[in-house]
Design a protein around this motif. Sequence first.
Motif, mmCIF file in Angstrom:
data_model
loop_
_atom_site.group_PDB
_atom_site.id
_atom_site.type_symbol
_atom_site.label_atom_id
_atom_site.label_comp_id
_atom_site.label_asym_id
_atom_site.label_seq_id
_atom_site.Cartn_x
_atom_site.Cartn_y
_atom_site.Cartn_z
ATOM 1 N N VAL A 294 0.843 -1.189 0.000
ATOM 2 C CA VAL A 294 0.000 0.000 0.000
ATOM 3 C C VAL A 294 0.881 1.243 0.000
ATOM 4 N N ILE A 295 0.652 2.124 -0.975
ATOM 5 C CA ILE A 295 1.381 3.394 -1.056
ATOM 6 C C ILE A 295 0.368 4.520 -0.915
ATOM 7 N N VAL A 296 0.588 5.384 0.059
ATOM 8 C CA VAL A 296 -0.291 6.519 0.320
ATOM 9 C C VAL A 296 0.568 7.776 0.428
ATOM 10 N N ASN A 297 0.169 8.830 -0.282
ATOM 11 C CA ASN A 297 0.931 10.087 -0.263
ATOM 12 C C ASN A 297 2.408 9.855 -0.586
ATOM 13 N N ASN A 298 2.648 8.972 -1.555
ATOM 14 C CA ASN A 298 4.004 8.679 -2.027
ATOM 15 C C ASN A 298 4.895 8.048 -0.954
ATOM 16 N N GLN A 299 4.270 7.339 -0.014
ATOM 17 C CA GLN A 299 5.005 6.623 1.017
ATOM 18 C C GLN A 299 4.417 5.223 1.146
ATOM 19 N N ILE A 300 5.287 4.224 1.279
ATOM 20 C CA ILE A 300 4.770 2.886 1.521
ATOM 21 C C ILE A 300 4.279 2.802 2.962
ATOM 22 N N VAL A 301 3.134 2.177 3.156
ATOM 23 C CA VAL A 301 2.528 2.047 4.475
ATOM 24 C C VAL A 301 2.943 0.706 5.064
ATOM 25 N N ARG A 302 3.664 0.743 6.191
ATOM 26 C CA ARG A 302 4.113 -0.491 6.828
ATOM 27 C C ARG A 302 3.367 -0.775 8.128
ATOM 28 N N GLY A 303 2.771 0.224 8.744
ATOM 29 C CA GLY A 303 2.019 0.019 9.969
ATOM 30 C C GLY A 303 2.887 0.050 11.206
ATOM 31 N N SER A 304 2.226 -0.043 12.371
ATOM 32 C CA SER A 304 2.927 0.123 13.644
ATOM 33 C C SER A 304 3.943 -0.981 13.908
ATOM 34 N N GLN A 305 3.674 -2.180 13.407
ATOM 35 C CA GLN A 305 4.606 -3.293 13.591
ATOM 36 C C GLN A 305 5.199 -3.760 12.261
ATOM 37 N N PHE A 306 5.071 -2.906 11.227
ATOM 38 C CA PHE A 306 5.715 -3.145 9.923
ATOM 39 C C PHE A 306 5.142 -4.347 9.181
ATOM 40 N N VAL A 307 3.862 -4.660 9.399
ATOM 41 C CA VAL A 307 3.258 -5.814 8.730
ATOM 42 C C VAL A 307 1.972 -5.422 7.996
ATOM 43 N N ALA A 308 1.812 -4.140 7.667
ATOM 44 C CA ALA A 308 0.618 -3.695 6.944
ATOM 45 C C ALA A 308 0.638 -4.214 5.504
ATOM 46 N N GLY A 309 -0.546 -4.198 4.870
ATOM 47 C CA GLY A 309 -0.646 -4.552 3.458
ATOM 48 C C GLY A 309 -0.986 -5.996 3.172
ATOM 49 N N GLU A 310 -1.327 -6.778 4.200
ATOM 50 C CA GLU A 310 -1.643 -8.197 3.981
ATOM 51 C C GLU A 310 -3.083 -8.332 3.470
ATOM 52 N N LEU A 311 -3.287 -7.933 2.224
ATOM 53 C CA LEU A 311 -4.641 -7.900 1.668
ATOM 54 C C LEU A 311 -5.233 -9.293 1.507
ATOM 55 N N GLY A 312 -4.390 -10.292 1.378
ATOM 56 C CA GLY A 312 -4.894 -11.650 1.261
ATOM 57 C C GLY A 312 -5.602 -12.139 2.507
ATOM 58 N N GLN A 313 -5.363 -11.478 3.640
ATOM 59 C CA GLN A 313 -6.007 -11.864 4.886
ATOM 60 C C GLN A 313 -7.276 -11.059 5.169
ATOM 61 N N SER A 314 -7.629 -10.136 4.292
ATOM 62 C CA SER A 314 -8.875 -9.390 4.467
ATOM 63 C C SER A 314 -10.052 -10.312 4.157
ATOM 64 N N SER A 315 -11.127 -10.173 4.926
ATOM 65 C CA SER A 315 -12.246 -11.106 4.814
ATOM 66 C C SER A 315 -13.239 -10.661 3.752
ATOM 67 N N ILE A 316 -13.706 -11.632 2.970
ATOM 68 C CA ILE A 316 -14.808 -11.367 2.042
ATOM 69 C C ILE A 316 -16.087 -12.076 2.499
#
Length: 313
Positions: free
Chosen positions: A145-167
């Motif tokens: 995930v890139i927001v405002n020209n910065q990669i988003v890593r999150g508080s523990q550096f594990v952001a962006g795991e879209l495969g774990q989002s629930s459908i």
Amino acid sequence: MEFTDKAIGIDFGGSSIKMGVVLGKQIIAEAPVIIPKDYPIPTELIKAIADQVNALKEEHCDIKAIGCGVPGFVDTPTGRIHNLTNVPGWVDIPLRDLLSEKTGLPCVVENDANAMGIAEWKLGAGAGYQHLICLTLGTGVGGAVIVNNQIVRGSQFVAGELGQSSINYNGRVGAYNNPGALEDYIGNNEFAIDSQRAYLEAGIEKFIDDCSPAALDAAATAGCEVAIACWDDFARKLACTLANCCWLLNPEAFIIGGGLSNAGNTLFTPLRKHLAAQLSAPFRDHLKIIPAKFSNEAGIIGCAVLALEMADA
């Protein structure tokens, strides 16, 4: 963006580890040996990786740094691996420090999906975008995930795991006890099993190998109604997660790579249709869905980019 120095990118794949010397957007040399991942002890695998790095250094003495992309949770600032997906024994491993010690080169360690996203954002299909989401579709589903020209890593550096989002909150329970995780529906294996079932319901028996993404793409291109319906269902499930991303982050574009993206319009046409149906005009009208540029080279290139940025910081 121009990168004029050389770096080594290392990519932990599903069954082996590949690496290469990167200059700009090109892999100009590959390691002489592809390293299997089935070493019983992490330190033995790390030594094998370092040996190949040192072999590349002999031919390219001006290498500036190493970047390593891994399929798991990484403490990015320290280069310490919390754990690797489906690789026993890789828990709390100081990979950055061990590789630096054995090669004499500065090293950075990153999640492999982030590495792919960085390659596409900096040098590939996402160049010029400031609000961007990259996905890699294969055995699992990775994201960056890139927001405002910065990669988003999150508080523990594990952001962006879209495969774990629930459908589906009542859906299949995944590896992390999260019901309805996207990759438990559209990962390579799950897609093949569901497609085999769809064929059977239509009165057609297929071996599982006949339900691989490549086989289903060929069948859909030839006009097979079952295969077309399977891809439509795949796209509808993926669109659910992408729509959630849009409502939350309002990206300019999605960059989609990984083996499943090779289906091209077989995937992208229904995906655009299903995603557009779930969005209002401000989120939809200027949104791009773009195939990744670098294919299987993205991980190596992205890791090299990160290595050079770290070395110059």
